[in-house]
Design an enzyme around this catalytic site. Structure first.
Site, short mmCIF file in Angstrom:
data_model
loop_
_atom_site.label_atom_id
_atom_site.label_comp_id
_atom_site.label_asym_id
_atom_site.label_seq_id
_atom_site.Cartn_x
_atom_site.Cartn_y
_atom_site.Cartn_z
CB CYS A 12 1.21 -4.10 -7.85
SG CYS A 12 0.36 -4.16 -9.54
CB CYS A 88 1.20 -2.19 -11.80
SG CYS A 88 0.13 -1.48 -10.52
CB CYS A 96 4.36 6.72 -3.20
SG CYS A 96 4.32 5.60 -4.56
#
Length: 178
Positions: A12, A88, A96
């Site tokens: 998140c 989220c 990422c």
């Protein structure tokens, strides 16, 4: 999947509420099959106080929970990850890092309880609701027959869990009838 503990990372943005709750839930409900972690792309530095209240009320040991950066899980010293779940929408849309272990990924978006503004009771209710949704999804995940699923079937079921298609995530796909 192997006989070793499977490493699961919950992401998140702030790593102060949803991902911490998910880490806690899997550490308890994983029945010794999973090692759970949580992290954030922009960690708040502290776990949200209502998150701690919820977990304390549900008899979780709070000693291991801290807000941390996802960078801890992308370097050479990081554990190889088997699964990475974003909880989220902001984290799901971010680029990422490269995760060690080439994990399977899925998005299990949960509304941000920290964004709820209202009475103390309304704020606590939002956190308990987020906990309930995460608990349901993680329960479905832990019930999957991981050893008997091929990667494509597993990926399909992981994504279905995130879309709240609970029955679809556990049942084998069926052929359409004519």
């Amino acid at each position: 999947m192997s006989d070793r503990l499977l490493n699961v990372l919950f992401l998140c943005t702030g790593n102060s509420a949803r991902s911490i709750m998910a880490e806690a839930i899997l550490s308890r409900e994983g029945l010794g099959r999973f090692q759970s972690f949580s992290a954030g792309s922009q960690p708040k530095g502290d776990v949200h106080p209502i998150t701690l209240d919820v977990l304390r009320n549900l008899n979780y040991d709070l000693s291991k929970f801290r807000s941390k950066s996802w960078e801890e899980f992308s370097g050479p010293e990081a554990p190889p990850l088997d699964f990475v779940f974003t909880v989220c929408d902001n984290a799901a849309n971010e680029v990422c890092p490269i995760w060690p272990g080439q994990p399977m990924t899925a998005h299990w978006g949960i509304p941000d309880p920290a964004a709820v503004q209202g009475s103390t009771a309304e704020e606590h209710a939002a956190f308990f609701d987020a906990y309930r949704m995460l608990f349901n999804r993680i329960s479905l995940f832990t019930a999957l027959p991981l050893a008997s699923l091929d990667k494509l079937s597993l990926q399909t079921r992981l994504q279905a869990i995130g879309k709240d298609q609970s029955r679809a995530s556990l049942e084998a796909p069926t052929e359409p009838t004519a």
